[in-house]
Write a protein that holds these residues in place. Structure first.
Motif, PDB file in Angstrom:
ATOM      1  N   ILE A 128     -46.720  59.555  76.016  1.00  0.00           N
ATOM      2  CA  ILE A 128     -47.757  59.371  76.856  1.00  0.00           C
ATOM      3  C   ILE A 128     -46.994  59.004  78.318  1.00  0.00           C
ATOM      4  N   ILE A 129     -46.100  58.331  78.468  1.00  0.00           N
ATOM      5  CA  ILE A 129     -45.420  57.980  79.709  1.00  0.00           C
ATOM      6  C   ILE A 129     -45.096  58.971  80.361  1.00  0.00           C
ATOM      7  N   THR A 130     -44.444  60.145  79.729  1.00  0.00           N
ATOM      8  CA  THR A 130     -44.050  61.243  80.351  1.00  0.00           C
ATOM      9  C   THR A 130     -45.160  62.245  80.778  1.00  0.00           C
ATOM     10  N   LEU A 131     -45.995  62.259  79.931  1.00  0.00           N
ATOM     11  CA  LEU A 131     -47.253  62.920  80.425  1.00  0.00           C
ATOM     12  C   LEU A 131     -47.996  62.495  81.781  1.00  0.00           C
ATOM     13  N   SER A 132     -47.873  61.240  81.632  1.00  0.00           N
ATOM     14  CA  SER A 132     -48.374  60.512  82.937  1.00  0.00           C
ATOM     15  C   SER A 132     -47.491  60.789  84.105  1.00  0.00           C
ATOM     16  N   ARG A 133     -46.179  60.897  84.088  1.00  0.00           N
ATOM     17  CA  ARG A 133     -45.605  61.209  85.070  1.00  0.00           C
ATOM     18  C   ARG A 133     -45.400  62.871  85.602  1.00  0.00           C
ATOM     19  N   ILE A 134     -46.174  63.755  84.870  1.00  0.00           N
ATOM     20  CA  ILE A 134     -46.252  64.964  85.223  1.00  0.00           C
ATOM     21  C   ILE A 134     -47.200  65.148  86.252  1.00  0.00           C
ATOM     22  N   PRO A 238     -27.537  53.025  67.344  1.00  0.00           N
ATOM     23  CA  PRO A 238     -27.204  52.945  68.658  1.00  0.00           C
ATOM     24  C   PRO A 238     -28.166  51.463  69.509  1.00  0.00           C
ATOM     25  N   LEU A 239     -27.349  51.193  70.376  1.00  0.00           N
ATOM     26  CA  LEU A 239     -27.893  49.859  70.991  1.00  0.00           C
ATOM     27  C   LEU A 239     -28.890  50.115  71.784  1.00  0.00           C
ATOM     28  N   ASP A 240     -29.212  51.413  72.614  1.00  0.00           N
ATOM     29  CA  ASP A 240     -30.117  51.630  73.547  1.00  0.00           C
ATOM     30  C   ASP A 240     -31.332  51.887  72.629  1.00  0.00           C
ATOM     31  N   VAL A 241     -31.350  52.306  71.201  1.00  0.00           N
ATOM     32  CA  VAL A 241     -32.351  52.702  70.492  1.00  0.00           C
ATOM     33  C   VAL A 241     -32.981  51.217  70.151  1.00  0.00           C
ATOM     34  N   MET A 242     -32.164  50.456  69.849  1.00  0.00           N
ATOM     35  CA  MET A 242     -32.808  49.006  69.411  1.00  0.00           C
ATOM     36  C   MET A 242     -33.434  48.186  70.748  1.00  0.00           C
ATOM     37  N   GLU A 243     -32.785  48.501  72.066  1.00  0.00           N
ATOM     38  CA  GLU A 243     -33.447  47.918  73.243  1.00  0.00           C
ATOM     39  C   GLU A 243     -34.669  48.591  73.296  1.00  0.00           C
ATOM     40  N   ARG A 244     -34.642  49.962  73.000  1.00  0.00           N
ATOM     41  CA  ARG A 244     -36.135  50.577  73.435  1.00  0.00           C
ATOM     42  C   ARG A 244     -37.282  50.001  72.321  1.00  0.00           C
ATOM     43  N   SER A 273     -30.254  43.090  79.088  1.00  0.00           N
ATOM     44  CA  SER A 273     -29.277  44.132  78.615  1.00  0.00           C
ATOM     45  C   SER A 273     -29.006  45.191  79.671  1.00  0.00           C
ATOM     46  N   GLY A 274     -29.922  45.420  80.691  1.00  0.00           N
ATOM     47  CA  GLY A 274     -29.711  46.086  81.907  1.00  0.00           C
ATOM     48  C   GLY A 274     -31.155  46.153  82.555  1.00  0.00           C
ATOM     49  N   ILE A 275     -31.159  47.078  83.538  1.00  0.00           N
ATOM     50  CA  ILE A 275     -32.228  47.495  84.323  1.00  0.00           C
ATOM     51  C   ILE A 275     -33.089  48.661  83.989  1.00  0.00           C
ATOM     52  N   TYR A 276     -32.408  49.677  83.412  1.00  0.00           N
ATOM     53  CA  TYR A 276     -32.953  50.848  83.117  1.00  0.00           C
ATOM     54  C   TYR A 276     -32.877  51.258  81.572  1.00  0.00           C
ATOM     55  N   LEU A 277     -33.983  51.788  81.059  1.00  0.00           N
ATOM     56  CA  LEU A 277     -33.804  52.193  79.709  1.00  0.00           C
ATOM     57  C   LEU A 277     -34.350  53.644  79.471  1.00  0.00           C
ATOM     58  N   THR A 278     -33.935  54.394  78.910  1.00  0.00           N
ATOM     59  CA  THR A 278     -33.865  55.911  78.560  1.00  0.00           C
ATOM     60  C   THR A 278     -35.211  56.092  77.784  1.00  0.00           C
ATOM     61  N   LEU A 279     -36.219  56.896  78.534  1.00  0.00           N
ATOM     62  CA  LEU A 279     -37.073  57.399  77.759  1.00  0.00           C
ATOM     63  C   LEU A 279     -36.830  58.823  76.917  1.00  0.00           C
ATOM     64  N   ILE A 280     -36.415  60.000  77.723  1.00  0.00           N
ATOM     65  CA  ILE A 280     -36.013  61.019  76.999  1.00  0.00           C
ATOM     66  C   ILE A 280     -35.092  61.540  78.062  1.00  0.00           C
ATOM     67  N   ARG A 281     -33.451  61.964  77.795  1.00  0.00           N
ATOM     68  CA  ARG A 281     -32.761  62.611  78.673  1.00  0.00           C
ATOM     69  C   ARG A 281     -32.572  61.645  79.896  1.00  0.00           C
ATOM     70  N   ASP A 282     -32.797  62.373  81.206  1.00  0.00           N
ATOM     71  CA  ASP A 282     -32.705  61.567  82.542  1.00  0.00           C
ATOM     72  C   ASP A 282     -34.204  60.769  83.035  1.00  0.00           C
ATOM     73  N   GLU A 283     -35.054  60.777  81.941  1.00  0.00           N
ATOM     74  CA  GLU A 283     -36.329  60.200  82.375  1.00  0.00           C
ATOM     75  C   GLU A 283     -36.076  58.555  81.946  1.00  0.00           C
ATOM     76  N   VAL A 284     -35.859  57.659  82.846  1.00  0.00           N
ATOM     77  CA  VAL A 284     -35.723  56.333  82.590  1.00  0.00           C
ATOM     78  C   VAL A 284     -36.988  55.397  82.859  1.00  0.00           C
ATOM     79  N   LEU A 285     -36.949  54.229  82.352  1.00  0.00           N
ATOM     80  CA  LEU A 285     -37.943  53.198  82.600  1.00  0.00           C
ATOM     81  C   LEU A 285     -37.207  52.087  83.262  1.00  0.00           C
ATOM     82  N   ASN A 286     -37.977  51.727  84.457  1.00  0.00           N
ATOM     83  CA  ASN A 286     -37.354  50.356  84.968  1.00  0.00           C
ATOM     84  C   ASN A 286     -37.963  49.156  84.357  1.00  0.00           C
TER      85      ASN A 286
END
Length: 1111
Positions: A128-134, A238-244, A273-286
């Motif tokens: 849904i988030i990626t769709l909204s960014r198209i 994976p740590l980034d999976v748990m953070e998501r 844990s950080g500022i950005y979170l990966t949605l998919i590949r280089d699509e990140v979430l602040n």
């Protein structure tokens, strides 16, 4: 719905979770692909950039979703299937989200079930988030519907719902929170089950170090004990999976943040844990911005907004340094782990969990750094977001992966025995202790025990394939059955069972899914989508000396990129393949370029050191030693004596590094990187790093060899005619060759093939870059400097020493001829340019000879009548005297013939040296010497073969070809034969002129005349043989005629009473003996029949007692 219907659905819940997660990832990847191509001006669809379509696009954006599209033509067949697929999948996801599981979703009880459930929520949210960014989504869907209506006469059935969804999800986060509000209890329960896992994984490096994390040597007594725990899969999750899960999950169910303190603490930990979170590949979430914007739209969350700001400040102040320390710790821990497991690969069995933990932890740190480096925040210490030692961490990861793949049979053998002899028994005991076990569950448990008990070590030895996917799927089904409310077998009442099954699941994956485990814990395909950061890491690492040995990990990481492709997006494969290969080739080229550059610098240094050992540099040492022996003082203006060769190796302090030390250290470091792997695969392309190195060495060596190295070593100055001696150049090239061969001690590369390819180009007139070669430069110098001066008698051919010698004259030469034309120099020349170069040299020599022959023929034609009369009256002295006065150009004929003789003498010297080199290097072909004795009876083709091998031939094949090419169309064969015969007569009747030249004195030391007229013997024999071979005439007969005329004219010298004019008569007499001696067609008997031998004997005696006259 009825209880039976509910049970039917629950029986398929595991399958649906598995399928939807797989398809959800595909949809997400496809949507990301659409977003990328729509944003890229090069890949953007033509219908979106066509100016004619601008009104339609503006209309669709304005009226969407209510579009009345009439009278327009839209062509977008490429996107019809894509949009339709996204429409169908999105609708299906919306239906799934509406289902409430009402299950016990806890990590410790049903790990796979909980993981799949949370993954599905995050995947749906990311879609849904990626769709909204198209930005062009409305245009694409609107055009699709218009195209569908124009094609089928009606709009697509799914279009109204999809259009409504676009409108509803204009603000996606607000809509998502509304949808997940009813599911807060289930989602929160699943997330809170991470409170025992996530904090333990998210520790600082100090606590890792104090706990001896990943250390196999801290407890030697327990080294062979298997590494296990209650939740095996959580240890490498994976740590980034748990953070998501935590951050997005609590945003979707934000009510629990105000009502549950545990939820708040876990959420704040995720925010730190950080500022950005990966949605998919280089699509990140602040995460902080999104969280603040979302919660700010609700009432009662002002404290949470303050928490968000506090967490962001904490991240900016501490997070970069914390992750930097983690990477430092992991570099040392992984290096130690690699060393231990490399020395004792048997530990890979019991300590396999340690390997996957190490890979997962390292991957987490790489991914964190990559996404934050690309989107670096404005902070005071940006160096925390750069890592110039990343190469070492990637190298250790690849080393561990390689060890697991190499010793996979060890891991498999260990765990097969573990499953059959421990896990099966433990599971059976656990089942026996269960006081309630329904029939369906009992059947599944029994099948587990029987499957594990049937395993045997012989299956491993016979290399049978194992497949436990059905067992793991049954366990996932069991988790679904036993985790719902009012289950007949509630999993929460039997906590030992999931612990045992988690252990079994891990062990089965060690047997049949080792590659999948490595992919899950260590694949770095995300680097494909951060090329700028990836290249920056490589450049930073390549600048550090200790990191050079790890640089090969960067191109090897490109082999992971094929794993990011998905079957639902086949169009992307070609783009990913090109990008992966481009990055891989770039890295390999850079590594090879550095290695090649260092290698060439070492070669240059070695050449400078070797140059100090050349004999020409020992004169000063010999002179100083001579003065000391004679007890004489050195001249006052004498320079300070230079250090002797080898002084650079004498040092009092080893800490002091020379330039050579630094170069060898760099070479050692770079060469070590090639030991990581011999080859790897990138999108079905097999990449061999050493071939890149060999290719770069060849390109660089060819380019620098001609343009810099050769020009510097040969030091050719066309103005002053200065050039390096062939022996000096050969010594330098041998130094380069030896130094390059030392590279094979570091890396398995074929240096012999490289040197053959490079040096073979030097045997041609031009190299592959069009630059001058050794052959070209030396051919030019010997023709323009040595032979040109020899034709002017400044240089004399010396048969005794087999070289050319400079004569002392008023105009001193810039070089000494004997230093460039003795046997050792010409042998070095033959070895440098080889047979091909000799052929080129011979062709140039033949061109100069034919130019002289052309002039001689012109002179023969001018004096043809006189020469014919002299031929007929050679035995009449009175007539001959009259005819000689009418003959013009005699001196010119002799001069040009002498030049031809000098050139041919040089060619013979070079051919002899080529034979010496050939006999030393190709011992088998030395039998050609025997063939050389039979060359009188063979054809011209054999002469060409023998000449190429350096053998002396009775008839020079190159001269024959050159003279044959001189033949003009308007001259008959008989006319050519007549001119050739008269040319010999012209030379014969002009010989007495030589006696008048004071330089015609025969020098006994040199074995020749001071004006090179002894070369006439070679010229006459070779020219006659070549000319009459072309004309198919009897060579011996024509030479006999020449000998008769020459003897007659020389005998007439004795009748001249003016001794001054014929002072060198005896020296000229010796020419007849030289002609016969060198000729394979004449004999001494023939000479004695026309010229008394007593005269030759007296001539030799006379020249041996006389001194040469002053010129």
């Amino acid at each position: 719905c009825s209880p039976n219907a509910a049970m039917d659905y629950q029986q398929k819940l595991a399958e649906k979770l598995t399928i939807l997660n797989e398809r959800g990832n595909g949809v997400l990847i496809r949507m990301n692909y659409i977003k990328k191509i729509c944003a890229d001006s090069k890949l953007r669809p033509s219908f979106l950039t066509d100016k004619a379509m601008e009104p339609a696009i503006k209309y669709i954006n304005k009226k969407f979703p209510n579009i009345d599209f009439r009278g327009n033509n839209v062509s977008m067949k490429q996107f019809i299937c894509t949009i339709l697929f996204i429409t169908t999948f999105t609708v299906f996801i919306l239906c799934l989200v509406a289902f409430d599981l009402k299950s016990y979703i806890i990590m410790s009880l049903n790990f796979e079930f909980t993981k799949n459930y949370l993954d599905l929520i995050i995947t749906y949210t990311s879609v849904i988030i990626t769709l909204s960014r198209i930005d062009d989504k409305k245009v694409l869907v609107g055009m699709f519907n218009c195209a569908h209506e124009m094609t089928n006469g009606c709009s697509d059935p799914s279009y109204p719902r999809l259009g409504q969804m676009f409108v509803e999800y204009e603000h996606p986060w607000k809509k998502l929170t509304e949808e997940f509000g009813p599911h807060t209890r289930s989602v929160t329960a699943a997330l809170l089950s991470l409170k025992m896992v996530y904090p333990r994984r998210n520790l600082p490096a100090e606590q890792w170090r104090s706990a001896q994390l990943l250390n196999l040597l801290n407890a030697p007594a327990t080294m062979m004990d298997p590494a296990c725990c209650d939740t095996m899969a959580c240890e490498y999750l994976p740590l980034d999976v748990m953070e998501r899960w935590i951050i997005i999950g609590f945003l979707l169910c934000h009510n629990s943040l105000n009502s549950n303190q545990a939820s708040l603490e876990l959420w704040k930990m995720g925010l730190r844990s950080g500022i950005y979170l990966t949605l998919i590949r280089d699509e990140v979430l602040n995460i902080h911005k999104v969280s603040e914007d979302l919660l700010d739209s609700f009432k009662g969350y002002h404290k949470r907004i303050a928490d968000i700001k506090e967490c962001r400040e904490h991240v900016l102040a501490n997070c970069g340094a914390m992750h930097r320390e983690r990477r430092n710790f992991l570099r040392g821990a992984l290096k130690e782990l690699c060393k231990v497991l490399e020395d004792e690969p048997g530990l890979l069995g019991p300590k396999a969990l340690f390997v996957f933990m190490a890979l997962s932890f390292s991957r987490d740190e790489v991914l964190w750094l990559v996404r934050h480096s690309e989107n670096m925040p404005k902070i005071k210490m940006p160096e925390d977001y750069n890592d110039n030692q990343m190469a070492e961490l990637l190298f250790c990861m690849e080393k561990l992966r390689g060890l697991m793949k190499k010793h996979s049979h060890v891991v498999q053998r260990y765990h097969v025995q573990y499953l059959a002899q421990f896990d099966a028994l433990l599971l059976n005991d656990t089942i026996q202790n269960m006081y309630v076990c329904p029939e369906e569950e009992s059947v599944l448990f029994s099948s587990f025990v029987s499957t594990l008990s049937a395993l045997s070590i012989k299956q491993v030895e016979n290399k049978e394939e194992f497949d436990f996917r059905a067992l793991r799927m049954d366990w996932l089904r069991l988790q679904a059955y036993t985790s719902v409310a009012k289950a007949l077998l509630p999993m929460k009442d039997y906590t030992d069972l999931p612990k045992v099954m988690n252990l079994i699941q891990f062990h089965t994956r060690m047997v049949d899914s080792l590659e999948d485990m490595l992919h899950e814990t260590s694949e770095l395909s995300i680097l494909c989508f951060y090329p700028r950061v990836f290249e920056k890491m490589f450049n930073q690492s390549s600048e550090e000396m200790p990191m050079k040995r790890y640089l090969m990990s960067f191109p090897l990481a490109c082999s992971h990129f094929s794993q990011c492709a998905h079957t639902l997006c086949p169009e992307e494969v070609n783009i990913l393949e090109k990008r992966s290969l481009s990055l891989c080739v770039t890295f390999l080229d850079q590594i090879a370029k550095q290695t090649s550059g260092v290698m060439l610098e070492i070669c240059a240094e070695q050449r400078n050191l070797n140059d100090q050992l050349l004999p020409k540099h020992c004169a000063e040492t010999i002179s100083a030693a001579r003065h000391r022996k004679q007890k004489k003082q050195l001249p006052k203006n004498k320079e300070v004596q230079k250090e002797k060769p080898g002084a650079e190796s004498l040092r009092k302090n080893r800490i002091i590094e020379t330039n050579m030390d630094k170069l060898h250290l760099t070479l050692t470091e770079l060469s070590s990187s090639y030991t990581l792997c011999t080859d790897f695969t990138v999108f079905n392309h097999i990449v061999v790093p050493t071939e890149f190195l060999l290719s770069h060495l060849e390109i660089d060596f060819v380019k620098t060899f001609s343009s810099r190295i050769i020009l510097k070593m040969i030091n050719y100055n066309q103005t002053t005619q200065e050039i390096a001696r062939p022996t000096d150049l050969l010594a330098g090239i041998r130094t380069y060759t030896t130094s390059l061969h030392n590279l094979s001690c570091y890396i398995n590369v074929d240096i012999t093939r490289l040197m053959k390819n490079v040096l073979l180009q030097q045997t041609q007139p031009l190299d592959s870059n069009g630059g001058p070669t050794i052959t070209h430069l030396y051919t030019t110098w010997y023709l323009e400097a040595l032979l040109r001066q020899a034709s002017g008698t400044l240089i004399v051919h010396c048969p005794t020493m087999q070289c050319f010698v400079s004569q002392t004259t008023d105009s001193e030469l810039t070089f000494r001829a004997e230093e460039f034309s003795d046997v050792s120099e010409l042998q070095a020349l033959a070895e440098l340019i080889g047979p091909y170069g000799m052929k080129f040299l011979g062709e140039n020599l033949m061109w100069h000879i034919t130019s002289q022959v052309s002039e001689l023929k012109k002179m023969v034609i001018e004096n043809m009548d006189v020469l014919v009369q002299m031929k007929n009256n050679f035995d009449k002295p009175e007539e001959m005297t009259i005819l000689k006065k009418r003959l013009t150009g005699g001196e010119n004929v002799l001069k040009r013939t002498t030049i031809i003789g000098v050139i041919l003498s040089f060619r013979l010297m070079v051919q002899d040296c080529l034979q010496d080199v050939r006999s030393n290097r190709i011992v088998v072909i030395t039998q050609l010497t025997f063939i050389g004795s039979l060359l009188r009876e063979v054809t011209l083709n054999v002469f060409e073969l023998a000449s190429a091998a350096g053998l002396k031939c009775n008839i020079d094949p190159d001269l024959v070809v050159a003279i044959r090419n001189m033949k003009t169309d308007n001259t008959s064969s008989e006319e050519e034969h007549k001119i050739s015969r008269l040319l010999l007569i012209y030379i014969a009747v002009s010989l007495p002129i030589l006696a008048l030249d004071p330089n015609s004195f025969y020098n006994q030391v040199h074995g020749g005349h001071n004006n090179n007229i002894h070369c006439l013997a070679t010229a006459i024999n070779q020219l006659a043989a070549a000319m009459f071979t072309v004309q198919n005439k009897n060579i011996e007969q024509q030479l006999k005629e020449f000998l008769l005329l020459a003897s007659s004219t020389l005998l007439q010298l004795g009748q001249n009473v003016e001794k001054v004019e014929v002072k060198n008569r005896e020296s000229v007499y010796l020419l007849l003996d030289m002609i016969v001696e060198e000729s394979p067609f004449l004999s001494q008997d023939m000479l004695e029949s026309c010229f008394p031998y007593v005269l030759l004997r007296n001539a030799y005696r006379e020249v041996s007692v006389q001194l040469p006259s002053a010129p």
